[in-house]
Design a protein around this motif. Structure first.
Motif, mmCIF file in Angstrom:
data_model
loop_
_atom_site.group_PDB
_atom_site.id
_atom_site.type_symbol
_atom_site.label_atom_id
_atom_site.label_comp_id
_atom_site.label_asym_id
_atom_site.label_seq_id
_atom_site.Cartn_x
_atom_site.Cartn_y
_atom_site.Cartn_z
ATOM 1 N N ASP A 1 0.827 -1.212 0.000
ATOM 2 C CA ASP A 1 0.000 0.000 0.000
ATOM 3 C C ASP A 1 0.858 1.258 0.000
ATOM 4 O O ASP A 1 0.586 2.217 -0.733
ATOM 5 N N LEU A 2 1.912 1.258 0.830
ATOM 6 C CA LEU A 2 2.804 2.414 0.872
ATOM 7 C C LEU A 2 3.447 2.649 -0.493
ATOM 8 O O LEU A 2 3.462 3.768 -1.015
ATOM 9 N N ALA A 3 3.994 1.558 -1.062
ATOM 10 C CA ALA A 3 4.685 1.677 -2.350
ATOM 11 C C ALA A 3 3.742 2.119 -3.453
ATOM 12 O O ALA A 3 4.091 2.950 -4.298
ATOM 13 N N SER A 4 2.539 1.585 -3.451
ATOM 14 C CA SER A 4 1.559 1.949 -4.476
ATOM 15 C C SER A 4 1.221 3.433 -4.401
ATOM 16 O O SER A 4 1.196 4.132 -5.423
ATOM 17 N N ASP A 5 0.979 3.924 -3.202
ATOM 18 C CA ASP A 5 0.620 5.334 -3.039
ATOM 19 C C ASP A 5 1.800 6.248 -3.350
ATOM 20 O O ASP A 5 1.629 7.319 -3.940
ATOM 21 N N LEU A 6 3.011 5.833 -2.959
ATOM 22 C CA LEU A 6 4.203 6.635 -3.264
ATOM 23 C C LEU A 6 4.418 6.712 -4.777
ATOM 24 O O LEU A 6 4.685 7.782 -5.331
ATOM 25 N N ALA A 7 4.304 5.555 -5.436
ATOM 26 C CA ALA A 7 4.483 5.519 -6.889
ATOM 27 C C ALA A 7 3.408 6.333 -7.593
ATOM 28 O O ALA A 7 3.682 7.035 -8.574
ATOM 29 N N ASP A 8 2.199 6.266 -7.071
ATOM 30 C CA ASP A 8 1.101 7.014 -7.673
ATOM 31 C C ASP A 8 1.332 8.523 -7.565
ATOM 32 O O ASP A 8 0.836 9.294 -8.382
ATOM 33 N N ASP A 9 2.129 8.909 -6.565
ATOM 34 C CA ASP A 9 2.440 10.325 -6.365
ATOM 35 C C ASP A 9 3.747 10.724 -7.059
ATOM 36 O O ASP A 9 4.251 11.828 -6.855
ATOM 37 N N GLY A 10 4.295 9.804 -7.876
ATOM 38 C CA GLY A 10 5.467 10.137 -8.664
ATOM 39 C C GLY A 10 6.800 9.820 -8.021
ATOM 40 O O GLY A 10 7.849 10.247 -8.517
ATOM 41 N N TRP A 11 6.801 9.047 -6.935
ATOM 42 C CA TRP A 11 8.055 8.687 -6.268
ATOM 43 C C TRP A 11 8.516 7.305 -6.726
ATOM 44 O O TRP A 11 7.708 6.387 -6.866
ATOM 45 N N THR A 12 9.808 7.168 -6.951
ATOM 46 C CA THR A 12 10.386 5.877 -7.309
ATOM 47 C C THR A 12 10.589 5.058 -6.046
ATOM 48 O O THR A 12 11.155 5.545 -5.063
ATOM 49 N N VAL A 13 10.142 3.808 -6.073
ATOM 50 C CA VAL A 13 10.287 2.903 -4.928
ATOM 51 C C VAL A 13 11.500 2.005 -5.174
ATOM 52 O O VAL A 13 11.549 1.270 -6.169
ATOM 53 N N ILE A 14 12.463 2.053 -4.269
ATOM 54 C CA ILE A 14 13.692 1.265 -4.392
ATOM 55 C C ILE A 14 13.697 0.181 -3.327
ATOM 56 O O ILE A 14 13.368 0.433 -2.163
ATOM 57 N N SER A 15 14.062 -1.029 -3.715
ATOM 58 C CA SER A 15 14.161 -2.122 -2.754
ATOM 59 C C SER A 15 15.154 -3.150 -3.282
ATOM 60 O O SER A 15 15.847 -2.908 -4.269
ATOM 61 N N GLY A 16 15.198 -4.313 -2.597
ATOM 62 C CA GLY A 16 16.233 -5.283 -2.908
ATOM 63 C C GLY A 16 15.787 -6.520 -3.652
ATOM 64 O O GLY A 16 16.596 -7.442 -3.857
ATOM 65 N N GLY A 17 14.514 -6.591 -4.050
ATOM 66 C CA GLY A 17 14.054 -7.736 -4.831
ATOM 67 C C GLY A 17 13.907 -9.030 -4.051
ATOM 68 O O GLY A 17 13.651 -10.078 -4.648
ATOM 69 N N ALA A 18 14.048 -8.986 -2.725
ATOM 70 C CA ALA A 18 13.965 -10.204 -1.917
ATOM 71 C C ALA A 18 12.508 -10.603 -1.697
ATOM 72 O O ALA A 18 11.573 -9.868 -2.046
#
Length: 386
Positions: free
Chosen positions: A140-157
């Motif tokens: 939910d956090l990532a979806s809302d951040l991305a929807d607001d134009g922010w790139t979500v970075i993580s490690g693929g785990a």
């Protein structure tokens, strides 16, 4: 192809990422000369080294004999990948904050521009053994951040990382996975479909050349890249010993914002988050607006206050609401009693009683009027306010 690019491709294959000795050597004589120095086995006289560093130099020389950077670059090109080096347009300058631990180069796979994507970026990381609460929160956090134009970075785990990537993709937003292996190696294998989708729509990043397999040390080392690429790091779930806490540590060292999501105090998966929240400088976040406020522009990205629930009686105009508030929680009341308690004229009360009855707040009783059952429980909506 330039000599420097070939040299940097070589260095990613023979040394572990972010080696301080190798970065000192690159700074001193450049990447191409660093390769030749490793081949000869003799460091410049003005570079004092320890016994352990001499042993690392010997290992690099042995690996150099079997390294083929031209082949690595050709393989990368075949699956649509590319190598980027410091100083090039796509190189994020935030990586230079790592100083002696910075990458020698990065292997990329996917259409997104890394530097542009990192201008507004947040790392969302956490436990592999995530709870359903953690997975939903991260997505939910990532979806809302991305929807607001922010790139979500993580490690693929597995767990939180994968949930964050999927949440961003679900919002058709940008997301970046930083691997501890080659960008053509799907690890973990169960995320192969996710990585294929990211390679098609977003970006996969690695410090290791194509075909490189992961090992434990590289998972910890790659965390510094996740922290450096982003403006801040959100830890959604983390046990007492967790790689996500290592990412938070790097973020703190680099002067980035460290945020944590609280969880149930009985959950092992939230022990690490609660530990972070007891440390000075960690920001508690529960909503994407709070994350954006922490990492966004000062004064321009403030989080709005949480919405309080609107009760049916809140929609009444002031005089009508004062008459309703004059009713006892239990029992009955007559118009004269209500007028005295509300401080309004009896004629006004009589007019308001009909309105309140029609809206379902009150009903007639043998000795006057009383609250309906739903009005005694204000959280239950009436038909007029649904």
């Amino acid at each position: 192809m330039s000599t420097e690019r070939t040299a940097r491709a070589t260095l990613t294959a023979i040394a572990e990422p972010g080696d301080t000795l190798l970065n000192r050597l690159i700074d001193h004589i450049g990447p191409a000369e660093a390769v030749e120095t490793i081949r000869g086995g003799l460091l410049p006289d003005e570079m004092p080294v320890t016994e352990q560093e001499v042993q690392r130099l010997d290992r690099w020389r042995i690996r150099l004999a079997t390294t083929d950077p031209t082949q690595d670059l050709a393989v990368c090109a075949r699956f649509g990948g590319r190598l980027i080096c410091p100083g090039e347009p796509e190189w994020p300058t935030t990586l230079d904050d790592l100083g002696p631990h910075r990458p020698y180069a990065l292997w990329l796979r996917g259409p997104s521009d890394l530097r542009h994507g990192c201008l507004r970026s947040v790392a969302v990381v956490g436990s592999r053994a995530a709870s359903p609460y953690g997975v939903r929160t991260a997505a939910d956090l990532a979806s809302d951040l991305a929807d607001d134009g922010w790139t979500v970075i993580s490690g693929g785990a597995l767990g939180i990382d994968a949930a964050a990537h999927r949440g961003a993709l679900a919002a058709d937003g940008p997301t970046v996975a930083v691997f501890a292996n080659g960008v053509d190696v799907p690890y973990p294998a169960s995320n192969e479909g996710l990585f294929a989708e990211m390679a098609r729509r977003s970006l996969l990043v690695s410090e290791s050349p194509p075909g490189a397999t992961p090992h434990r040390l590289r998972f910890l080392v790659r965390n510094r890249v996740i922290a450096a690429l982003s403006r801040g790091t959100v830890i959604v779930e983390a046990e007492a010993r967790s790689g996500a806490l290592n990412t938070a540590s790097w973020a703190r060292k680099l002067g980035r914002i460290v945020m944590a999501v609280p969880g149930p105090i009985t959950s092992r998966s939230s022990v690490g988050c609660h530990k972070l929240l007891r440390e000075e400088g960690t920001i508690l976040v529960t909503r994407p607006e709070e994350v954006i406020e922490a990492v966004g522009r000062i004064g321009a990205d403030l989080a709005p206050p949480p919405h309080t629930p609107v009760l049916p009686r809140d929609r009444l105009e002031p005089v009508t609401r004062s008459v309703l508030e004059a009713f006892p929680a239990r029992g009955q009341a007559g118009p004269a009693q209500l007028a005295a308690k509300a401080g309004v004229a009896l004629t006004t009360v009589n007019a308001k009683l009909g309105l309140l009855a029609a809206a379902g707040f009150i009903e007639r009783a043998p000795a006057g009027w009383r609250l309906t059952r739903s009005a005694r429980q204000p959280h239950i909506t009436t038909p007029e306010t649904r």
